[in-house]
Structures are given as structure tokens and as C-alpha cells.
Design a protein around this motif. Sequence first.
Motif, PDB file in Angstrom:
ATOM      1  N   ILE A   1       0.842  -1.192   0.000  1.00 31.55           N
ATOM      2  CA  ILE A   1       0.000   0.000   0.000  1.00 31.55           C
ATOM      3  C   ILE A   1       0.874   1.237   0.000  1.00 31.55           C
ATOM      4  CG2 ILE A   1      -1.706   1.331   1.318  1.00 31.55           C
ATOM      5  CD1 ILE A   1      -2.193  -1.799   2.443  1.00 31.55           C
ATOM      6  N   ALA A   2       0.610   2.131  -0.949  1.00 30.92           N
ATOM      7  CA  ALA A   2       1.293   3.428  -0.967  1.00 30.92           C
ATOM      8  C   ALA A   2       0.432   4.385  -0.159  1.00 30.92           C
ATOM      9  CB  ALA A   2       1.454   3.922  -2.402  1.00 30.92           C
ATOM     10  N   LEU A   3       1.066   5.041   0.800  1.00 25.97           N
ATOM     11  CA  LEU A   3       0.358   5.951   1.696  1.00 25.97           C
ATOM     12  C   LEU A   3       1.040   7.305   1.633  1.00 25.97           C
ATOM     13  CD1 LEU A   3      -1.763   6.388   3.933  1.00 25.97           C
ATOM     14  CD2 LEU A   3      -0.115   5.475   5.568  1.00 25.97           C
ATOM     15  N   ARG A   4       0.304   8.311   1.157  1.00 21.43           N
ATOM     16  CA  ARG A   4       0.908   9.641   1.035  1.00 21.43           C
ATOM     17  C   ARG A   4       0.131  10.635   1.870  1.00 21.43           C
ATOM     18  NH1 ARG A   4       3.438  10.936  -4.765  1.00 21.43           N
ATOM     19  NH2 ARG A   4       4.483  12.388  -3.361  1.00 21.43           N
ATOM     20  N   GLY A   5       0.874  11.573   2.452  1.00 24.11           N
ATOM     21  CA  GLY A   5       0.251  12.594   3.276  1.00 24.11           C
ATOM     22  C   GLY A   5       1.316  13.345   4.055  1.00 24.11           C
ATOM     23  N   ASP A   6       0.886  14.063   5.060  1.00 27.99           N
ATOM     24  CA  ASP A   6       1.810  14.861   5.875  1.00 27.99           C
ATOM     25  C   ASP A   6       2.361  13.990   7.004  1.00 27.99           C
ATOM     26  OD1 ASP A   6       3.177  16.642   7.407  1.00 27.99           O
ATOM     27  OD2 ASP A   6       1.513  18.050   7.676  1.00 27.99           O
ATOM     28  N   LEU A   7       3.616  13.618   6.899  1.00 31.43           N
ATOM     29  CA  LEU A   7       4.215  12.719   7.895  1.00 31.43           C
ATOM     30  C   LEU A   7       4.345  13.368   9.268  1.00 31.43           C
ATOM     31  CD1 LEU A   7       4.836  10.979   5.383  1.00 31.43           C
ATOM     32  CD2 LEU A   7       7.006  10.399   6.425  1.00 31.43           C
ATOM     33  N   ARG A   8       4.175  14.697   9.340  1.00 30.31           N
ATOM     34  CA  ARG A   8       4.247  15.361  10.646  1.00 30.31           C
ATOM     35  C   ARG A   8       2.895  15.324  11.356  1.00 30.31           C
ATOM     36  NH1 ARG A   8       6.237  20.716   7.947  1.00 30.31           N
ATOM     37  NH2 ARG A   8       4.476  19.973   6.740  1.00 30.31           N
ATOM     38  N   SER A   9       1.828  14.988  10.584  1.00 32.59           N
ATOM     39  CA  SER A   9       0.481  14.962  11.163  1.00 32.59           C
ATOM     40  C   SER A   9       0.319  13.761  12.095  1.00 32.59           C
ATOM     41  CB  SER A   9      -0.560  14.902  10.035  1.00 32.59           C
ATOM     42  OG  SER A   9      -1.682  14.152  10.437  1.00 32.59           O
ATOM     43  N   LYS A  10      -0.188  14.043  13.306  1.00 32.50           N
ATOM     44  CA  LYS A  10      -0.370  12.973  14.319  1.00 32.50           C
ATOM     45  C   LYS A  10      -1.340  11.912  13.815  1.00 32.50           C
ATOM     46  CE  LYS A  10       0.574  14.039  19.132  1.00 32.50           C
ATOM     47  NZ  LYS A  10       0.427  15.326  19.825  1.00 32.50           N
ATOM     48  N   VAL A  11      -2.450  12.373  13.190  1.00 29.30           N
ATOM     49  CA  VAL A  11      -3.469  11.443  12.706  1.00 29.30           C
ATOM     50  C   VAL A  11      -2.874  10.518  11.654  1.00 29.30           C
ATOM     51  CG1 VAL A  11      -5.728  11.281  11.582  1.00 29.30           C
ATOM     52  CG2 VAL A  11      -5.271  13.149  13.184  1.00 29.30           C
TER      53      VAL A  11
ATOM     54  N   ALA B   1      -2.336   6.463  11.936  1.00 30.47           N
ATOM     55  CA  ALA B   1      -2.974   5.554  10.976  1.00 30.47           C
ATOM     56  C   ALA B   1      -1.947   4.601  10.377  1.00 30.47           C
ATOM     57  CB  ALA B   1      -3.661   6.366   9.875  1.00 30.47           C
ATOM     58  N   ALA B   2      -0.783   5.141  10.011  1.00 30.99           N
ATOM     59  CA  ALA B   2       0.263   4.307   9.403  1.00 30.99           C
ATOM     60  C   ALA B   2       0.749   3.254  10.400  1.00 30.99           C
ATOM     61  CB  ALA B   2       1.428   5.182   8.952  1.00 30.99           C
ATOM     62  N   GLU B   3       0.904   3.668  11.651  1.00 33.40           N
ATOM     63  CA  GLU B   3       1.396   2.733  12.663  1.00 33.40           C
ATOM     64  C   GLU B   3       0.351   1.674  12.991  1.00 33.40           C
ATOM     65  OE1 GLU B   3       4.722   5.570  14.807  1.00 33.40           O
ATOM     66  OE2 GLU B   3       2.809   5.325  15.831  1.00 33.40           O
ATOM     67  N   ALA B   4      -0.930   2.103  13.036  1.00 32.81           N
ATOM     68  CA  ALA B   4      -2.000   1.141  13.324  1.00 32.81           C
ATOM     69  C   ALA B   4      -2.155   0.148  12.173  1.00 32.81           C
ATOM     70  CB  ALA B   4      -3.310   1.884  13.573  1.00 32.81           C
ATOM     71  N   GLY B   5      -1.905   0.601  10.939  1.00 36.34           N
ATOM     72  CA  GLY B   5      -2.059  -0.266   9.759  1.00 36.34           C
ATOM     73  C   GLY B   5      -1.058  -1.405   9.730  1.00 36.34           C
ATOM     74  N   THR B   6       0.060  -1.256  10.440  1.00 35.02           N
ATOM     75  CA  THR B   6       1.100  -2.277  10.407  1.00 35.02           C
ATOM     76  C   THR B   6       1.463  -2.787  11.792  1.00 35.02           C
ATOM     77  OG1 THR B   6       2.725  -0.477  10.455  1.00 35.02           O
ATOM     78  CG2 THR B   6       2.217  -1.411   8.311  1.00 35.02           C
TER      79      THR B   6
ATOM     80  N   VAL C   1      -8.201  -5.060   3.080  1.00 31.57           N
ATOM     81  CA  VAL C   1      -8.694  -4.799   4.435  1.00 31.57           C
ATOM     82  C   VAL C   1      -7.850  -3.713   5.112  1.00 31.57           C
ATOM     83  CG1 VAL C   1      -7.400  -6.751   5.411  1.00 31.57           C
ATOM     84  CG2 VAL C   1      -9.340  -5.839   6.654  1.00 31.57           C
ATOM     85  N   THR C   2      -6.544  -3.686   4.804  1.00 32.23           N
ATOM     86  CA  THR C   2      -5.672  -2.646   5.358  1.00 32.23           C
ATOM     87  C   THR C   2      -6.021  -1.285   4.755  1.00 32.23           C
ATOM     88  OG1 THR C   2      -3.948  -4.331   5.491  1.00 32.23           O
ATOM     89  CG2 THR C   2      -3.263  -2.061   5.853  1.00 32.23           C
ATOM     90  N   VAL C   3      -6.299  -1.270   3.457  1.00 30.34           N
ATOM     91  CA  VAL C   3      -6.700  -0.020   2.799  1.00 30.34           C
ATOM     92  C   VAL C   3      -7.975   0.524   3.449  1.00 30.34           C
ATOM     93  CG1 VAL C   3      -7.682   0.917   0.659  1.00 30.34           C
ATOM     94  CG2 VAL C   3      -5.573  -0.418   0.580  1.00 30.34           C
ATOM     95  N   ALA C   4      -8.937  -0.364   3.683  1.00 34.39           N
ATOM     96  CA  ALA C   4     -10.206   0.067   4.287  1.00 34.39           C
ATOM     97  C   ALA C   4      -9.967   0.664   5.666  1.00 34.39           C
ATOM     98  CB  ALA C   4     -11.163  -1.124   4.377  1.00 34.39           C
ATOM     99  N   ALA C   5      -9.096   0.032   6.454  1.00 35.85           N
ATOM    100  CA  ALA C   5      -8.796   0.536   7.801  1.00 35.85           C
ATOM    101  C   ALA C   5      -8.105   1.894   7.730  1.00 35.85           C
ATOM    102  CB  ALA C   5      -7.918  -0.475   8.542  1.00 35.85           C
ATOM    103  N   LEU C   6      -7.189   2.044   6.775  1.00 36.11           N
ATOM    104  CA  LEU C   6      -6.466   3.315   6.628  1.00 36.11           C
ATOM    105  C   LEU C   6      -7.417   4.427   6.191  1.00 36.11           C
ATOM    106  CD1 LEU C   6      -3.202   2.045   4.886  1.00 36.11           C
ATOM    107  CD2 LEU C   6      -3.298   3.245   7.065  1.00 36.11           C
TER     108      LEU C   6
END
Lengths: 104, 176
Positions: free
Chosen positions: B17-27, B31-36, B73-78
Amino acid sequence: MLYLKCPYCGQMADETELASGGQAHLRREGPDSSDSAFEAYLFLRDNPRGVHFERWRHAYGCGKWFHAARCTRTLEVFGTYRAQMGAPPQDILAAIAARRGETA
Amino acid sequence: MSEPGFVSVSELGAGMIALRGDLRSKVFRKAAEAGTGLKLPAPCTIVWDGARALGWMAPDELLLVVPEGEGAVTVAALEHALAGQHALVADVSDARAMFHISGPGAREALAKLTPADLSPAAFPVGTLRRTRLGQVAGALWAEERGLTVLCFRSVAVYMRDLLADASHPDAALRVF
Ligand SMILES: [Zn+2]
């Protein structure tokens, strides 16, 4: 071989991992500009034998555009800086001055 | 491959899964940590446990590697965790190919293909680098057991041939 440090991911990128974007710090001419100003914006570029400010993209890496200051004669790299900067930062100008014995 | 090379090359199936966004954002980080179930990696590194991995691909991009078939299922959770955020979640499991290169000489085989310095000192275990491999873009990272290479699925056959060629038994090097 040219190596540039990408200011975004911090990696030393080899020339073959980069895409050249030509001269940096061009001012875009809009629809109200004169024909000669627009021609200069589109086509006319500096081609110095010496210090040159360029745009590069870390194409095979993090994908970000950045700026580099280097010498076209010796291939010495004075530094790289972020694409959001409209002009070379002071530390780059100081590095050039220090190496050239010129005032920045 | 007609004969086995000096390293073993295997293609791995995985959910990616490619996940792009603001890496400084807490949310976003949560999400990235919960996904893995893994902590956010430092720039130019990747972290993993037995089944999942989380890699730093760019200042605004992460890569999630999950077991094959768990991509959706990981995409849906993210997407749920990032609702309303300025972020992008893309299941790239079928768009990318992953190879594992193991055995003594794995670093040497790959060093023939990329300008990246793959010596253990410059490229320790846990390092991730996006670079050029032969004529195509790829990402590679170092694990204890070898190196993993990621490339676009459209050039997977080229990559497989490239790796077979670089690890030809008559072309072994001992550099590192
Ligand atoms: Zn970069």
C-alpha cells in the motif's frame, strides 16, 4: 560523474538518478508581458562558464525537485537547496564566495 | 534462469500500500502505525516484524507491506482512520513486484545494477533506498537475510532477468 545531495531525503544521488531541469530562478512572464520578455522567459537561458544555479529532480529517488549551485567548468558543487526558495540562500552564496574569493 | 546463480532470487507475493500525506500529522502517523503495528520509520529506513513492514519512501510517502491478500482490508482501515484528512491510500499490490535476494554475494549482485553504495557500512540492515536498477526505477532495502527489491510490475520480467544475469555463477564478486 556528478553527485548531488537531495535536500529532501538527504541522499547523495548519482547523476543517473536525477533529471535535469535547467536554469533555476526563472521569473514566469504572464499574458501581460511584452513579446521580448516572454521570449526570454521561454527560450533564452544563461550558459555560464562558471557558477550556475540549476533545477534538478530526484527522479529515481524521492521524486522531489530541488536547486543546485555548481560550477560548469570544474563540476564543483557548492550546495543544494529546496525548490521553494526563490533565490540562493546565504550559506550557498557564502560557500561560493569562499571558494572563489569573490564577494557574494 | 537456466542455472542457479551465486545468490538465490525469489519473487515474493505481498500486499503493498502506498500511503501519502503529511508525515508530521499525528493522525497520519497514527494511521500508518496502526495499519502495520509498527513504529514510523526514520527517513530512508524501513522497519518490519515477521509479517509486515513500514518503509519511508519520500518526505510525504510511506510504503506498507502486509501479508498477501490483506491489502484490501488494510486499505479500508487506513481510509477509515484518515477520513477527512489530506492523504492518499492506494493498494499497489498488483502494480509492484517484489524480489528477495539472499546468500553471500547478494550485495555484490545488486551493486552491479545500481549507483547506490551497498557496502554494509553505507547500507546497513534497515536502510531503504529508492534508486535506479539497470534501466528502471526500484526500491531496495537490507535485511539480515539479504536484500529486497521492489519495482513496477510492468518491468518485473526485466528485473528478474537482470537479477539472474547479475548473479550468474561465473560472475561472482567478493567486494564487501
Ligand atoms: Zn530525494
